[in-house]
Design an enzyme around this catalytic site. Structure first.
Site, PDB file in Angstrom:
ATOM      1  N   HIS A 227      66.057 -77.539 -38.920  1.00 35.02           N
ATOM      2  CA  HIS A 227      66.080 -76.488 -39.932  1.00 35.02           C
ATOM      3  C   HIS A 227      65.992 -77.097 -41.319  1.00 35.02           C
ATOM      4  CE1 HIS A 227      67.110 -72.658 -41.791  1.00 35.02           C
ATOM      5  NE2 HIS A 227      67.890 -73.338 -42.607  1.00 35.02           N
TER       6      HIS A 227
ATOM      7  N   ASP B  19      74.979 -61.722 -39.817  1.00 36.68           N
ATOM      8  CA  ASP B  19      74.463 -62.512 -40.940  1.00 36.68           C
ATOM      9  C   ASP B  19      73.489 -61.691 -41.781  1.00 36.68           C
ATOM     10  OD1 ASP B  19      73.972 -65.061 -42.424  1.00 36.68           O
ATOM     11  OD2 ASP B  19      71.948 -64.649 -41.700  1.00 36.68           O
TER      12      ASP B  19
ATOM     13  N   SER C 299      76.263 -69.231 -42.376  1.00 36.19           N
ATOM     14  CA  SER C 299      75.076 -68.389 -42.251  1.00 36.19           C
ATOM     15  C   SER C 299      73.927 -69.169 -41.589  1.00 36.19           C
ATOM     16  CB  SER C 299      74.680 -67.898 -43.656  1.00 36.19           C
ATOM     17  OG  SER C 299      73.375 -67.379 -43.679  1.00 36.19           O
TER      18      SER C 299
ATOM     19  N   LYS D  17      72.631 -68.974 -37.148  1.00 35.30           N
ATOM     20  CA  LYS D  17      71.293 -68.596 -36.682  1.00 35.30           C
ATOM     21  C   LYS D  17      70.701 -69.648 -35.743  1.00 35.30           C
ATOM     22  CE  LYS D  17      70.602 -67.506 -41.014  1.00 35.30           C
ATOM     23  NZ  LYS D  17      70.201 -67.035 -42.340  1.00 35.30           N
TER      24      LYS D  17
ATOM     25  N   ARG E  60      75.930 -60.251 -49.875  1.00 30.00           N
ATOM     26  CA  ARG E  60      76.239 -61.371 -50.790  1.00 30.00           C
ATOM     27  C   ARG E  60      75.195 -61.467 -51.892  1.00 30.00           C
ATOM     28  NH1 ARG E  60      75.669 -65.858 -46.916  1.00 30.00           N
ATOM     29  NH2 ARG E  60      75.909 -67.205 -48.725  1.00 30.00           N
TER      30      ARG E  60
HETATM   31  N1  URA Z   1      70.136 -69.502 -46.402  1.00 28.23           N
HETATM   32  C1  URA Z   1      70.779 -68.821 -45.443  1.00 28.23           C
HETATM   33  O1  URA Z   1      70.258 -68.643 -44.344  1.00 28.23           O
HETATM   34  N2  URA Z   1      71.984 -68.326 -45.702  1.00 28.23           N
HETATM   35  C2  URA Z   1      72.605 -68.481 -46.885  1.00 28.23           C
HETATM   36  O2  URA Z   1      73.710 -68.006 -47.050  1.00 28.23           O
HETATM   37  C3  URA Z   1      71.924 -69.192 -47.884  1.00 28.23           C
HETATM   38  C4  URA Z   1      70.689 -69.703 -47.610  1.00 28.23           C
END
Ligand code: URA
Ligand code: CA
Length: 434
Positions: free
Chosen positions: A82, A161, A183, A187, A168
């Site tokens: 990632h 999320d 977050s 994923k 947020r």
């Molecule tokens: N990327 C994400 O997937 N989540 C965040 O909170 C910030 C950047």
């Protein structure tokens, strides 16, 4: 349990228990807790912070808010990669076939997303017929037979999320290390990864502007991985100028293919070897970084990386002809040189702005509904540290809409900083955190 009590507890600087974290994520996902209470809690977390136990509990609560992909029918250790996001970041397109060519299973779920260029899926759709609309069975079958498959996100992964991130975003609570790290990690874990390699970018084109912040984020994600049983390694790399030369979808596909045959930009290759060798280590196919690096280099030299790429593209319906002959990829009507009006050394290329310029040419989406122009973008001809004469070409604009060229030219010139003296060297790789 009452949400009100959780807000007060965190506001007063106390630790939340795992049960409390599970309660709030589960009920927020179901719609039982209103946004205003969750925003209050997010703001309390922003100021009072969470420790690693709370952060790991939050990660797993988010994972469990939706489906978790079951990749157990795929043999071997599934290592996912990632990137926290950068401009012209073509690493996934290069890395996945290189790693798969070594017999390591790569099962990627990808999205489209917003931004300067499309996501990995958009880029791959530069190949006629290529599709990520495959069933889960086909996906698993392809990974078992050719070691590489990419599918569009179908399962309902980490729905908590999606809600939290959107909230947020509008309540000033994005930039908190615990919230960002949970977050991102949730994923990857929901997508079925056994082990994870992160590429945390630092610089003006990145989410984290300073090395200290990037390191803190990297360390948090590595600790979460350790706490929840998914071995995680983070590479911290430069995003103070675009990576490689190409910014744009088909342009980046071409750059990726060039790299797979040993003709790509040095920085892109170096980052791929650094991130890739950590993937090979986590997959237990090599015992040292040096050994892993040599194995990866060999996939370029012996042609197995580009062969794997072709196998993957054709297995998902893409045109083999375009892999053999990249000239057949989507091409822009106009290719225009941008010539320098100054002499000196390139000391900075504003990555964020270059991304925006590519987007304005049509390479990326500003809103979900926008349609991407696969052919357009910017190709850099000079990078940081290079010497430039007046009238020398610093970049090429690839455009389909003639009326957008003049503005792009001006913007590119504005965002290249050219100084009489060469600036101090900024490293490509800052650190590897394990
Ligand atoms: N990327 C994400 O997937 N989540 C965040 O909170 C910030 C950047
Ligand atoms: Ca690039």
């Amino acid at each position: 349990m009452r949400m009100y009590d959780l807000i007060i507890k965190k506001r007063n600087g106390q630790e939340l228990s795992t049960e409390e974290i599970n309660y709030f994520i589960e009920n927020y996902t179901k719609g039982n807790i209103p946004d205003y209470q969750v925003s209050a809690l997010m703001m309390a977390i922003y100021f009072q912070k969470m420790n690693m136990r709370e952060t790991s509990a939050l990660t797993m609560a988010i994972v469990n808010s939706g489906d978790v992909l079951d990749l157990s029918k795929i043999e071997g250790i599934k290592v996912d990669k990632h990137s926290t996001g950068g401009v012209g970041d073509t690493t996934s397109l290069v890395l996945t076939p290189m790693v798969a060519a070594l017999g390591i299973p790569v099962a990627k779920m990808s999205g489209r997303g917003l931004g300067h260029t499309g996501g990995t899926i958009d880029k791959l759709e530069s190949f006629k017929g290529f599709s990520v609309e495959i069933t889960e069975d086909q996906f698993i079958n392809n990974v078992n037979t050719i070691k590489l498959a990419i599918m569009g996100q179908t399962a309902d992964l980490a729905p908590a999320d999606k809600k939290l991130y959107a909230l947020r975003d509008v309540t000033g609570t994005v930039d908190n290390i615990s919230l960002i790290s949970s977050s991102i990690m949730s994923k990857k874990i929901a997508a079925g990864a056994d082990a994870i390699v992160l590429d945390v970018k630092v610089g003006d084109g990145a989410f984290m502007k300073s090395y200290e912040d990037a390191k803190e984020l990297a360390q948090a994600m590595v600790s979460i991985g350790k706490n929840v049983g998914r071995e995680t390694i983070a590479v911290i790399s430069d995003m103070d100028q675009p990576l490689g030369l190409a910014i744009g979808n088909a342009l980046e596909v071409r750059e990726a293919m060039d790299t797979l045959v040993g003709k790509g930009p040095q920085d892109l290759l170096e980052l791929c070897l650094t991130v890739g060798s950590q993937m090979v280590l986590l997959a237990k196919k090599a015992s040292t970084v040096e050994e892993a690096r040599q194995m990866l280099l060999k996939t370029i030299e012996d042609g197995s990386a580009i062969r794997k790429f072709k196998e993957f593209i054709t297995a998902q319906g893409g045109s083999a002809e375009q892999v053999d002959n990249p000239d057949l990829l989507p091409k822009a009507k106009y290719v225009v040189e941008v010539k320098s009006d100054r002499a000196g050394f390139v000391t900075k290329i504003n990555a964020q702005s270059l991304g925006l310029i590519a987007m304005e040419l049509g390479a990326g989406r500003a809103t979900k509904e926008d349609v991407i122009d696969l052919a357009v973008g910017v190709v850099l001809n000079k990078k940081r540290g290079d010497k430039v004469e007046v009238g020398e070409t610093i970049a090429y604009i690839h455009a389909n809409d003639e009326s957008r060229i003049e503005k792009a030219k001006k913007d590119i010139l504005k965002n290249y900083v050219i100084s009489p003296e060469a600036a101090r060297n900024i490293p490509l790789i800052y650190d590897v955190i394990r």
